[in-house]
Design a protein around this motif. Structure first.
Motif, PDB file in Angstrom:
ATOM      1  N   UNK A  43       0.826  -1.211   0.000  1.00 21.25           N
ATOM      2  CA  UNK A  43       0.000   0.000   0.000  1.00 21.25           C
ATOM      3  C   UNK A  43       0.861   1.262   0.000  1.00 21.25           C
ATOM      4  N   UNK A  44       1.990   1.225   0.680  1.00 21.21           N
ATOM      5  CA  UNK A  44       2.908   2.362   0.646  1.00 21.21           C
ATOM      6  C   UNK A  44       3.478   2.549  -0.760  1.00 21.21           C
ATOM      7  N   UNK A  45       3.844   1.453  -1.384  1.00 16.25           N
ATOM      8  CA  UNK A  45       4.387   1.505  -2.746  1.00 16.25           C
ATOM      9  C   UNK A  45       3.346   2.002  -3.737  1.00 16.25           C
ATOM     10  N   UNK A  46       2.110   1.558  -3.551  1.00 15.20           N
ATOM     11  CA  UNK A  46       1.043   2.008  -4.452  1.00 15.20           C
ATOM     12  C   UNK A  46       0.822   3.509  -4.330  1.00 15.20           C
ATOM     13  N   UNK A  47       0.879   4.005  -3.092  1.00 20.03           N
ATOM     14  CA  UNK A  47       0.729   5.447  -2.882  1.00 20.03           C
ATOM     15  C   UNK A  47       1.849   6.196  -3.595  1.00 20.03           C
ATOM     16  N   UNK A  48       3.091   5.748  -3.400  1.00 21.78           N
ATOM     17  CA  UNK A  48       4.238   6.410  -4.033  1.00 21.78           C
ATOM     18  C   UNK A  48       4.105   6.369  -5.558  1.00 21.78           C
ATOM     19  N   UNK A  49       3.707   5.238  -6.091  1.00 20.93           N
ATOM     20  CA  UNK A  49       3.573   5.090  -7.545  1.00 20.93           C
ATOM     21  C   UNK A  49       2.507   6.045  -8.087  1.00 20.93           C
ATOM     22  N   UNK A  50       1.396   6.149  -7.383  1.00 18.94           N
ATOM     23  CA  UNK A  50       0.316   7.047  -7.802  1.00 18.94           C
ATOM     24  C   UNK A  50       0.795   8.494  -7.808  1.00 18.94           C
ATOM     25  N   UNK A  51       1.531   8.887  -6.760  1.00 20.52           N
ATOM     26  CA  UNK A  51       2.012  10.262  -6.666  1.00 20.52           C
ATOM     27  C   UNK A  51       3.020  10.572  -7.783  1.00 20.52           C
ATOM     28  N   UNK A 295       9.076  -2.197   9.723  1.00 13.67           N
ATOM     29  CA  UNK A 295       8.865  -3.591   9.324  1.00 13.67           C
ATOM     30  C   UNK A 295       7.936  -4.291  10.305  1.00 13.67           C
ATOM     31  N   UNK A 296       8.156  -4.058  11.589  1.00 17.85           N
ATOM     32  CA  UNK A 296       7.304  -4.664  12.613  1.00 17.85           C
ATOM     33  C   UNK A 296       5.857  -4.219  12.461  1.00 17.85           C
ATOM     34  N   UNK A 297       5.652  -2.953  12.138  1.00 17.30           N
ATOM     35  CA  UNK A 297       4.280  -2.453  11.939  1.00 17.30           C
ATOM     36  C   UNK A 297       3.610  -3.171  10.771  1.00 17.30           C
ATOM     37  N   UNK A 298       4.344  -3.331   9.682  1.00 18.50           N
ATOM     38  CA  UNK A 298       3.789  -4.023   8.515  1.00 18.50           C
ATOM     39  C   UNK A 298       3.448  -5.473   8.875  1.00 18.50           C
ATOM     40  N   UNK A 299       4.233  -6.040   9.786  1.00 13.31           N
ATOM     41  CA  UNK A 299       4.003  -7.418  10.196  1.00 13.31           C
ATOM     42  C   UNK A 299       2.971  -7.552  11.324  1.00 13.31           C
ATOM     43  N   UNK A 300       2.332  -6.442  11.679  1.00 11.47           N
ATOM     44  CA  UNK A 300       1.199  -6.518  12.589  1.00 11.47           C
ATOM     45  C   UNK A 300       1.463  -6.141  14.031  1.00 11.47           C
ATOM     46  N   UNK A 301       2.667  -5.702  14.350  1.00 11.63           N
ATOM     47  CA  UNK A 301       2.969  -5.280  15.723  1.00 11.63           C
ATOM     48  C   UNK A 301       3.491  -3.853  15.702  1.00 11.63           C
ATOM     49  N   UNK A 302       2.761  -2.934  16.304  1.00  8.71           N
ATOM     50  CA  UNK A 302       3.136  -1.528  16.202  1.00  8.71           C
ATOM     51  C   UNK A 302       4.045  -1.114  17.352  1.00  8.71           C
ATOM     52  N   UNK A 303       5.350  -1.191  17.124  1.00  2.00           N
ATOM     53  CA  UNK A 303       6.314  -0.798  18.143  1.00  2.00           C
ATOM     54  C   UNK A 303       6.347   0.706  18.366  1.00  2.00           C
ATOM     55  N   UNK A 304       5.759   1.464  17.448  1.00  2.00           N
ATOM     56  CA  UNK A 304       5.737   2.915  17.630  1.00  2.00           C
ATOM     57  C   UNK A 304       4.962   3.299  18.884  1.00  2.00           C
ATOM     58  N   UNK A 305       4.063   2.445  19.328  1.00  2.00           N
ATOM     59  CA  UNK A 305       3.275   2.723  20.522  1.00  2.00           C
ATOM     60  C   UNK A 305       3.959   2.311  21.814  1.00  2.00           C
ATOM     61  N   UNK A 306       5.182   1.791  21.698  1.00  2.00           N
ATOM     62  CA  UNK A 306       5.952   1.380  22.874  1.00  2.00           C
ATOM     63  C   UNK A 306       7.076   2.380  23.130  1.00  2.00           C
ATOM     64  N   UNK A 385      10.722   9.064  -1.352  1.00  2.00           N
ATOM     65  CA  UNK A 385       9.867   8.368  -2.318  1.00  2.00           C
ATOM     66  C   UNK A 385       8.958   7.358  -1.619  1.00  2.00           C
ATOM     67  N   UNK A 386       9.512   6.530  -0.752  1.00  2.00           N
ATOM     68  CA  UNK A 386       8.726   5.448  -0.174  1.00  2.00           C
ATOM     69  C   UNK A 386       7.956   5.847   1.087  1.00  2.00           C
ATOM     70  N   UNK A 387       8.474   6.814   1.853  1.00  2.00           N
ATOM     71  CA  UNK A 387       7.874   7.136   3.158  1.00  2.00           C
ATOM     72  C   UNK A 387       7.374   8.568   3.284  1.00  2.00           C
ATOM     73  N   UNK A 388       7.803   9.448   2.399  1.00  2.00           N
ATOM     74  CA  UNK A 388       7.458  10.852   2.549  1.00  2.00           C
ATOM     75  C   UNK A 388       5.958  11.096   2.587  1.00  2.00           C
ATOM     76  N   UNK A 389       5.477  11.602   3.723  1.00  2.00           N
ATOM     77  CA  UNK A 389       4.052  11.938   3.900  1.00  2.00           C
ATOM     78  C   UNK A 389       3.139  10.844   3.347  1.00  2.00           C
ATOM     79  N   UNK A 390       3.514   9.601   3.617  1.00  2.00           N
ATOM     80  CA  UNK A 390       2.763   8.439   3.106  1.00  2.00           C
ATOM     81  C   UNK A 390       1.758   8.000   4.168  1.00  2.00           C
TER      82      UNK A 390
END
Length: 392
Positions: A43-51, A295-306, A385-390
């Motif tokens: 989904x991140x790649x699709x967003x970048x490609x669309x932009x 990577x962990x977030x994509x795999x279903x565990x959101x470490x950003x909340x820790x 490209x891959x993460x900017x304001x994605x």
């Protein structure tokens, strides 16, 4: 009295047993891995490609920057070797630069394939991966763990995109997987007691490789080491008077800790173990933290909340304000900093500010000022490209 104490102990143990599986599960590998799932999702790649296809900025400029780089050159000739020997500060450098840059080129070509759907880029990415998987056997000399971590961070990013998005064939994907399992993973999975950026980069490689191999045991081991190292790399005031440490390093006195923190004895939130060394190495550590969290977030565990997310936020903000030119106080690194943070802020900034809505004034200013962020020629590439304001 003893009976009461025993009852309390047993009750606590039972309670612990009841909550332990849930606590352990929170840090466990997914039952089913998501693909592509190393630092960037479909989904991140699709967003970048669309932009990019819409000519929107900053993504179009980031794409143009990537396509103009040496890593996207379809005439690139891979330079694999059986033994890559890397000494301290790449002296000697027998295949070190070649390996890192071929791995980065494989990832760049895979991204170019995804954006353009021009299969010449997918085939080039495959050719680079095949060339190395046919030849390499080992990494040697003092920098072998770090070198393996750097190259091993880029290879699975390329492999994930090709294996799971390319519509053609990759006949030697099994051989490439064997290379990752036998040459790279054993070199990084047990970590390092060197400066923190070493182990963080090594765990980035270990996590990415584990996702590609769908190796739940290695994934769990790498994430556990990563969390211990991240807590010991970025200081928070809630840690207490002294930073946390990695047990195996035996940093059991204040003097040892201060020495390990480059002589810094005043600890403030956001300071890293290598801030007083230089911002370039600090950037390596921050970048690896953000990549593993993503990577962990994509795999279903959101470490950003820790605490990982909080340490990343504070490290980004602290380093960014000085990178932007704020005067250095005398208590910090003797009043002098060696700047050069590198293109390492996009992933963490996007996750924490754009997705979670956290104000990050200094990080935002530095991130936007540096767009489009390119490559550090080691293991970081094309993150505007891959993460900017994605939003994905």
């Amino acid at each position: 009295m003893r009976r009461t104490a025993l009852l309390v102990t047993v009750t606590a143990l039972v309670a612990g047993a009841l909550v332990w599986p849930a606590a352990r599960q929170a840090d466990a590998a997914p039952v089913t891995f998501a693909h592509p799932g190393v630092t960037v999702s479909r989904s991140q790649l699709d967003f970048a490609r669309t932009q990019v296809n819409a000519g929107a900025q900053p993504w179009k400029a980031a794409y143009d920057q990537m396509m103009a780089s040496k890593y996207a050159d379809l005439n690139r000739v891979p330079k694999p070797r059986a033994t890559v020997e890397c000494g301290s500060y790449s002296n000697p450098n027998y295949g070190c630069t070649d390996e890192r840059e071929d791995a980065m080129a494989a990832y760049t070509d895979a991204l170019a394939w995804y954006i353009t759907r021009d299969d010449r880029y997918a085939k080039k990415s495959i050719a680079l991966m095949d060339a190395w998987s046919a030849v390499i056997k080992e990494h040697t000399n003092s920098n072998a763990p770090l070198q393996t971590g750097w190259a091993g961070s880029s290879w699975p990013k390329a492999a994930e995109l090709i294996k799971y998005t390319y519509t053609g064939t990759w006949a030697n994907s099994g051989r490439f997987a064997t290379m990752l399992r036998t040459v790279y993973l054993p070199e990084v999975i047990n970590g390092s007691n060197s400066n923190g950026n070493w182990e963080l980069s090594m765990m980035e490689a270990a996590v990415g490789i584990s996702v590609f191999l769908e190796d739940r045991t290695s994934y769990d081991k790498a994430i556990a080491k990563f969390r211990t190292r991240t807590a010991a790399y970025v200081y928070l005031s809630s840690d207490g008077a002294l930073p946390k440490t990695v047990p195996s390093q035996n940093l059991d006195t204040t003097a040892k800790i201060v020495n390990y923190w480059q002589g810094q004895s005043t600890f403030v939130t956001g300071l890293t173990q290598e801030t007083c060394r230089d911002f370039t190495h600090t950037g390596y550590g921050i970048s690896a933290i953000s990549h593993i969290a993503e990577t962990s977030r994509i795999q279903g565990e959101d470490l950003y909340g820790t605490d990982v997310g909080e340490r990343l936020r504070q490290a980004l903000g602290f380093q960014s304000k000085y990178q932007l030119g704020e005067a250095v106080p005398s208590w910090l690194c003797g009043g002098s900093l060696t700047l050069g943070l590198g293109p390492v802020t996009e992933t963490g900034y996007n996750a924490l500010h754009n997705r979670l809505g956290i104000a990050m004034t200094n990080t935002q200013k530095l991130t936007e000022q540096n767009r489009p962020s390119g490559s550090n020629n080691l293991f970081v590439a094309w993150e505007t490209l891959t993460d900017g304001d994605n939003p994905n």
